[in-house]
Design an enzyme around this catalytic site. Structure first.
Site, short mmCIF file in Angstrom:
data_model
loop_
_atom_site.label_atom_id
_atom_site.label_comp_id
_atom_site.label_asym_id
_atom_site.label_seq_id
_atom_site.Cartn_x
_atom_site.Cartn_y
_atom_site.Cartn_z
N CYS A 120 -46.49 74.61 -69.90
CA CYS A 120 -45.57 73.62 -69.00
C CYS A 120 -45.63 72.19 -69.78
O CYS A 120 -46.43 71.66 -69.69
CB CYS A 120 -46.20 73.38 -67.76
SG CYS A 120 -45.11 72.13 -66.67
N CYS A 123 -45.61 68.67 -67.40
CA CYS A 123 -46.54 68.42 -66.64
C CYS A 123 -47.72 69.40 -66.54
O CYS A 123 -48.10 69.98 -67.63
CB CYS A 123 -46.44 67.99 -65.03
SG CYS A 123 -45.44 69.49 -64.47
N SER A 124 -47.91 70.22 -65.62
CA SER A 124 -48.89 71.36 -65.51
C SER A 124 -48.54 72.52 -64.54
O SER A 124 -49.45 72.88 -63.90
CB SER A 124 -50.26 70.82 -65.44
OG SER A 124 -50.43 70.08 -64.11
N CYS A 125 -47.34 72.71 -64.26
CA CYS A 125 -46.74 73.72 -63.42
C CYS A 125 -47.53 75.12 -63.85
O CYS A 125 -47.66 75.41 -64.97
CB CYS A 125 -45.25 73.91 -63.44
SG CYS A 125 -44.32 72.39 -62.86
#
Length: 218
Positions: A120, A123-125
């Site tokens: 991702c 961000c950090s999906c």
């Protein structure tokens, strides 16, 4: 989606089993999360025990074992595998795994010709319902940048060496779509039950930065 083939030496903030070699400073996101938690507890909106319970649930109950069950079912049930690849959200829901972080799931299949990696970049999906909490390295800036720019070098950092003729495909998760890798079934597992097969499926193999365990290793 990207396909790259570059090799460079870069510092990486993880080791291959997901544990840090040395303590590291907390990230800005972690500091904000801690501050928010402290404020919520101070105001009496939530308790530390409630927060710990949520974390414990995702670590122990909604962890990679959910995704491992999905993979094992796909390995043993060709009809389920077809449904999984056609509509990941619905097929994963058949096994009772769903949630806000997995509303739209796309499953990509590794083959002898193609190896998939999930990242991702914004961000950090991450697909929490099937993989639990994201590892720290998944959220790190080096991984998010290098997975796109030089995926083969990143895979090498994790100990995954692929033949030159295997295409590497990088899938960028978003708030709308999250991905799960369906790894290849290890050789020598004929006749194994779904439960036995699920024990071979690692979290990293469902991100693409690892491979399933060999039968002897399990």
């Amino acid at each position: 989606m990207h396909d790259h083939d570059h090799h460079h030496d870069h510092d990486h903030d993880h080791d291959h089993d997901g544990h840090h070699r040395n303590p590291r400073p907390a990230s800005a996101e972690e500091l904000r999360a801690r501050a928010l938690e402290a404020l919520l507890v101070e105001k009496g909106i939530v308790t530390s025990d409630a927060i710990d319970a949520v974390i414990d649930r995702y670590v122990n109950d909604v962890g990679p074992q959910n995704g491992a069950k999905v993979v094992a079912r796909a390995w043993t049930d060709p009809a389920y595998r077809e449904r999984l690849l056609a509509d990941g959200t619905a097929a994963i829901g058949e096994l009772g795994f769903a949630g806000d972080e997995g509303d739209t799931m796309v499953v990509v299949e590794n083959t002898p010709q193609v190896h998939n990696v999930i990242v991702c970049t914004l961000c950090s999906c991450y697909p929490w319902p099937v993989l639990g909490l994201p590892p720290t390295w998944y959220k790190s800036a080096p991984y998010r940048a290098r997975a796109v720019a030089e995926p083969r070098a990143v895979l090498a950092d994790f100990g995954v060496e692929l033949p030159d003729d295997v295409e590497v495909r990088v899938w960028d998760s978003t708030a709308e779509v999250r991905y799960l890798v369906l790894p290849m079934r290890p050789a020598g597992t004929d006749g194994r039950s779904e439960e036995e097969l699920a024990a071979l499926v690692t979290r990293d193999s469902m991100i693409g930065t690892g491979l399933p365990l060999a039968p002897a290793a399990a």
